[in-house]
Design a protein around this motif. Structure first.
Motif, PDB file in Angstrom:
ATOM      1  N   ILE A 157      47.763  50.515  35.243  1.00 35.81           N
ATOM      2  CA  ILE A 157      46.638  51.252  34.646  1.00 35.81           C
ATOM      3  C   ILE A 157      46.722  51.394  33.122  1.00 35.81           C
ATOM      4  CG2 ILE A 157      45.531  53.529  34.501  1.00 35.81           C
ATOM      5  CD1 ILE A 157      45.649  53.715  37.508  1.00 35.81           C
ATOM      6  N   ASP A 163      48.775  46.921  46.126  1.00 34.39           N
ATOM      7  CA  ASP A 163      49.052  47.997  47.084  1.00 34.39           C
ATOM      8  C   ASP A 163      48.585  47.615  48.478  1.00 34.39           C
ATOM      9  OD1 ASP A 163      48.514  50.864  44.873  1.00 34.39           O
ATOM     10  OD2 ASP A 163      50.061  49.340  44.990  1.00 34.39           O
ATOM     11  N   HIS A 195      44.765  45.112  44.962  1.00 33.14           N
ATOM     12  CA  HIS A 195      45.311  44.091  45.848  1.00 33.14           C
ATOM     13  C   HIS A 195      46.806  44.220  46.083  1.00 33.14           C
ATOM     14  CE1 HIS A 195      41.391  42.457  45.404  1.00 33.14           C
ATOM     15  NE2 HIS A 195      41.560  42.043  44.174  1.00 33.14           N
ATOM     16  N   CYS A 225      46.649  35.557  43.390  1.00 32.70           N
ATOM     17  CA  CYS A 225      45.441  34.775  43.695  1.00 32.70           C
ATOM     18  C   CYS A 225      44.229  35.682  43.865  1.00 32.70           C
ATOM     19  CB  CYS A 225      45.636  33.935  44.952  1.00 32.70           C
ATOM     20  SG  CYS A 225      46.611  32.466  44.643  1.00 32.70           S
ATOM     21  N   LEU A 226      44.421  36.825  44.506  1.00 30.63           N
ATOM     22  CA  LEU A 226      43.310  37.761  44.676  1.00 30.63           C
ATOM     23  C   LEU A 226      42.821  38.246  43.315  1.00 30.63           C
ATOM     24  CD1 LEU A 226      44.557  39.738  47.804  1.00 30.63           C
ATOM     25  CD2 LEU A 226      42.501  38.343  47.674  1.00 30.63           C
ATOM     26  N   TYR A 227      43.744  38.522  42.407  1.00 27.58           N
ATOM     27  CA  TYR A 227      43.330  38.962  41.078  1.00 27.58           C
ATOM     28  C   TYR A 227      42.697  37.840  40.278  1.00 27.58           C
ATOM     29  CZ  TYR A 227      44.817  43.743  41.405  1.00 27.58           C
ATOM     30  OH  TYR A 227      44.906  45.062  41.768  1.00 27.58           O
ATOM     31  N   MET A 228      43.213  36.608  40.450  1.00 28.43           N
ATOM     32  CA  MET A 228      42.617  35.493  39.723  1.00 28.43           C
ATOM     33  C   MET A 228      41.190  35.244  40.201  1.00 28.43           C
ATOM     34  SD  MET A 228      45.762  32.882  38.829  1.00 28.43           S
ATOM     35  CE  MET A 228      46.544  32.769  40.428  1.00 28.43           C
ATOM     36  N   LYS A 245      45.022  43.264  34.340  1.00 29.01           N
ATOM     37  CA  LYS A 245      45.784  43.484  35.584  1.00 29.01           C
ATOM     38  C   LYS A 245      46.703  42.298  35.822  1.00 29.01           C
ATOM     39  CE  LYS A 245      45.714  46.754  38.791  1.00 29.01           C
ATOM     40  NZ  LYS A 245      44.586  47.094  39.612  1.00 29.01           N
ATOM     41  N   TYR A 247      40.851  31.381  46.013  1.00 30.24           N
ATOM     42  CA  TYR A 247      40.950  31.079  44.582  1.00 30.24           C
ATOM     43  C   TYR A 247      41.302  29.609  44.346  1.00 30.24           C
ATOM     44  CZ  TYR A 247      42.808  30.630  39.890  1.00 30.24           C
ATOM     45  OH  TYR A 247      43.075  30.179  38.619  1.00 30.24           O
ATOM     46  N   ASP A 295      52.246  35.764  45.490  1.00 30.07           N
ATOM     47  CA  ASP A 295      51.261  34.696  45.376  1.00 30.07           C
ATOM     48  C   ASP A 295      49.897  35.172  45.855  1.00 30.07           C
ATOM     49  OD1 ASP A 295      50.994  31.593  44.965  1.00 30.07           O
ATOM     50  OD2 ASP A 295      49.916  32.057  46.812  1.00 30.07           O
ATOM     51  N   SER A 316      43.299  34.871  49.705  1.00 33.22           N
ATOM     52  CA  SER A 316      43.932  34.421  48.466  1.00 33.22           C
ATOM     53  C   SER A 316      43.802  32.907  48.329  1.00 33.22           C
ATOM     54  CB  SER A 316      45.400  34.828  48.436  1.00 33.22           C
ATOM     55  OG  SER A 316      46.150  33.991  49.283  1.00 33.22           O
ATOM     56  N   SER A 371      53.890  51.609  42.791  1.00 30.56           N
ATOM     57  CA  SER A 371      52.606  51.014  43.114  1.00 30.56           C
ATOM     58  C   SER A 371      52.230  50.160  41.919  1.00 30.56           C
ATOM     59  CB  SER A 371      51.557  52.109  43.327  1.00 30.56           C
ATOM     60  OG  SER A 371      50.271  51.609  43.008  1.00 30.56           O
ATOM     61  N   PRO A 372      52.324  48.823  42.048  1.00 28.02           N
ATOM     62  CA  PRO A 372      52.036  47.967  40.898  1.00 28.02           C
ATOM     63  C   PRO A 372      50.623  48.192  40.349  1.00 28.02           C
ATOM     64  CG  PRO A 372      53.090  46.695  42.638  1.00 28.02           C
ATOM     65  CD  PRO A 372      52.773  48.024  43.212  1.00 28.02           C
ATOM     66  N   ASP A 373      49.674  48.505  41.237  1.00 30.56           N
ATOM     67  CA  ASP A 373      48.300  48.718  40.780  1.00 30.56           C
ATOM     68  C   ASP A 373      48.195  49.926  39.867  1.00 30.56           C
ATOM     69  OD1 ASP A 373      47.217  47.380  43.797  1.00 30.56           O
ATOM     70  OD2 ASP A 373      46.515  46.683  41.853  1.00 30.56           O
ATOM     71  N   ILE A 374      48.876  51.004  40.225  1.00 35.57           N
ATOM     72  CA  ILE A 374      48.815  52.197  39.382  1.00 35.57           C
ATOM     73  C   ILE A 374      49.620  51.980  38.107  1.00 35.57           C
ATOM     74  CG2 ILE A 374      49.408  54.636  39.224  1.00 35.57           C
ATOM     75  CD1 ILE A 374      48.592  54.986  42.066  1.00 35.57           C
ATOM     76  N   PHE A 398      57.891  46.403  41.026  1.00 37.34           N
ATOM     77  CA  PHE A 398      58.132  45.616  42.228  1.00 37.34           C
ATOM     78  C   PHE A 398      59.531  45.830  42.802  1.00 37.34           C
ATOM     79  CE2 PHE A 398      54.407  43.052  42.719  1.00 37.34           C
ATOM     80  CZ  PHE A 398      53.857  42.940  41.451  1.00 37.34           C
ATOM     81  N   LEU A 440      45.819  29.981  34.267  1.00 38.16           N
ATOM     82  CA  LEU A 440      46.456  31.150  34.884  1.00 38.16           C
ATOM     83  C   LEU A 440      47.217  30.743  36.143  1.00 38.16           C
ATOM     84  CD1 LEU A 440      43.727  33.948  34.610  1.00 38.16           C
ATOM     85  CD2 LEU A 440      45.536  33.384  33.011  1.00 38.16           C
ATOM     86  N   LEU A 480      50.853  42.296  35.816  1.00 41.73           N
ATOM     87  CA  LEU A 480      51.595  41.970  37.033  1.00 41.73           C
ATOM     88  C   LEU A 480      52.467  40.727  36.864  1.00 41.73           C
ATOM     89  CD1 LEU A 480      48.893  42.764  39.734  1.00 41.73           C
ATOM     90  CD2 LEU A 480      50.866  44.121  39.097  1.00 41.73           C
ATOM     91  N   ILE A 522      48.795  38.268  46.015  1.00 45.41           N
ATOM     92  CA  ILE A 522      48.276  39.263  45.083  1.00 45.41           C
ATOM     93  C   ILE A 522      47.693  38.607  43.835  1.00 45.41           C
ATOM     94  CG2 ILE A 522      48.950  41.140  43.530  1.00 45.41           C
ATOM     95  CD1 ILE A 522      51.112  41.838  45.696  1.00 45.41           C
TER      96      ILE A 522
END
Lengths: 197, 284
Positions: free
Chosen positions: B158, A124, A122, B231-234, B187, A156, B227, A153, B152-155, B210, B263, B191, B229
């Motif tokens: 890892i 990236d 998400h 929320c998508l992870y939550m 994750k 959630y 926000d 988003s 890349s915060p996602d990488i 970041f 969270l 973050l 990002i």
């Protein structure tokens, strides 16, 4: 990545050829793909190795930075290919094809965002989508995709509320202290008059 | 990377808050018993949460009343395998963090922690060799991430998420659903920690995934993106939580509170703190 080749190899400005070669050999050993076979950071190590090879080439005056697979002219056709891979659900091929394109245009960032979103990456996805919209603000396709991300988003917070959790700032310190004060008052009341109110 | 995963107190039933405290205090007691009184200083919320998660899956814990030495009062403590395991992992994680801080930033606390807890960490490492290996792998991988200034915060996340997956496999004997939950939670933790540290990392010119965003967009945009990002992870975490088979319904409610409210509360706290006004396109 226009990095200082001396920095990349970790040698001083006036280093001898022997020192450069030695540093190069050490770094190649460290970031060799065999070491990263089962490691999810393999791509990162590969990029680092590319950087190291480029730096070595520059310092030993070998090839004049001939980039690999930079098909500038046919990038349009390659973008189309990336899109068809995405539509077919072949994200790995889409990513591999996208990486061959050196023209980092708005479309490149947009497709990068789509691929990241498909992989569930998400951060990236959001960053690249924003980059695409800022490079080409009039493009409705990029705008729509970015808005879609922002809207999902909200999902959630809705889920949280739907399942009975109040998230309109009730969980702030002020609220907690009010709650705690009320609770204290009630308990005190209970202690004094036997909780009959 | 500690202290981010806790319940939203205002949304918990009092009986559940008490149960949560019993686990938190239980880990404290276990730390003291297994590693000496000085180990109690290492206690943090995330490891209490780990004890909860393990206990929720296989509720073989007991609650007993006892006295808290620190607060000099009677209360309840949880005892059991989940609590002991959390204490062991607590010591190992804390020791590695101290080692890291000393090696990277030459921090005095890092050095002290290193010296004070090296014997405890050795003992915990002997008990859990697999976790020791995971931590060592993570350290190596994080070095690569920092040296390549991965933006890349996602990488960048890892190495930590791999640790979390490994921890999950270790404590649940490779339960797939737990692995997914731990990964998504890992994750989020990585973050939120990076976002929390962004202001400091900019000042000290330390690595942060970041950082590049600061020169590309405005503060408002960075915050909005963050926000989105988080929320998508939550939501990912909620989806993974709903697939877990948790036998203990009380512990399940506490975990649900954390996932659906705790969270979020922490995310809003981090994204609304004062430091955000200090950086953006104009400054630096």
């Amino acid at each position: 990545m226009a990095k200082n080749p001396y920095e990349v190899l970790g040698v001083k400005q006036g280093a001898s050829l022997e020192e450069i070669k030695r540093a190069y050999r050490e770094l190649v050993k460290q970031y060799h793909p065999d070491k990263y076979k089962d490691n999810p950071l393999a791509d990162l190590a590969e990029e680092k190795l590319r950087e190291i090879n480029e730096a070595y080439d520059i310092l030993t005056n070998n090839s004049s930075g001939a980039s690999s697979g930079a098909y500038q002219g046919s990038s349009g056709a390659l973008f189309a290919q990336v899109r068809s891979y995405i539509n077919a659900g072949n994200i790995n091929m889409a990513e591999a094809t996208l990486n061959r394109i050196s023209n980092r245009s708005a479309e490149w960032f947009f497709l990068r965002a789509v691929i990241s979103a498909r992989r569930g990456m998400h951060a990236d996805a959001v960053h690249n989508a924003r980059q695409a919209t800022s490079m080409d603000p009039g493009n409705t396709e990029y705008q729509q995709f970015f808005s879609q991300l922002n809207n999902s988003s909200d999902f959630y917070r809705d889920t949280s509320r739907h399942r009975g959790y109040n998230n309109d700032g009730c969980c702030s310190d002020d609220c907690c202290s009010i709650c705690a004060t009320l609770w204290c008052a009630d308990t005190l009341c209970g202690c004094l008059c036997g909780d009959c109110c | 990377m500690f202290g981010y995963v806790k319940p939203c107190k205002g949304e918990l039933k009092i009986k559940h808050w008490n149960l949560y405290r019993a686990f938190y205090c239980g880990v404290c007691k276990a730390l003291g018993k297994r590693y000496g009184q000085k180990a109690r200083l290492l206690l943090n919320y995330d490891l209490a949460f780990l004890a909860l998660l393990i206990g929720a899956r296989k509720p073989d814990y007991i609650i007993k009343s006892g006295t808290c030495m620190v607060k000099a009062k009677k209360q309840h403590f949880a005892y059991g395998h989940a609590i002991d395991l959390a204490a062991d992992i607590n010591v190992l994680l804390a020791y590695f963090k101290f080692k890291d801080d000393w090696q990277d930033e030459k921090s005095i606390i890092g050095l002290l922690g290193n010296l004070l807890y090296s014997s405890g960490a050795k003992k915990a490492g002997r008990l859990h060799k697999d976790i020791l290996k995971l931590l060592e792998q993570m350290q190596e991988d994080e070095k690569l991430v920092e040296e390549s200034n991965c933006q890349s915060p996602d990488i960048a996340a890892i190495p930590f998420t791999q640790l979390m997956k490994g921890l999950s496999d270790y404590v649940t004997d490779k339960d797939q659903e737990y692995s997914e939950f731990f990964e998504k939670l890992g994750k989020w933790i990585y973050l939120i920690d990076a976002l929390d540290d962004l202001e400091d990392d900019l000042k000290k010119n330390s690595y942060n995934p970041f950082k590049s965003q600061v020169s590309l967009t405005s503060v408002e945009e960075i915050r909005n993106d963050a926000d989105t990002i988080m929320c998508l992870y939550m939501q990912d975490i909620v989806n993974a939580f709903d697939k877990l088979k948790l036998e203990d319904s009380d512990l399940k409610m506490i975990i649900e509170n954390i996932v659906l409210a705790g969270l979020l509360e922490k995310t809003e706290l981090v994204l609304n703190k004062r430091g955000w006004e200090n950086f953006g396109k104009k400054s630096v």
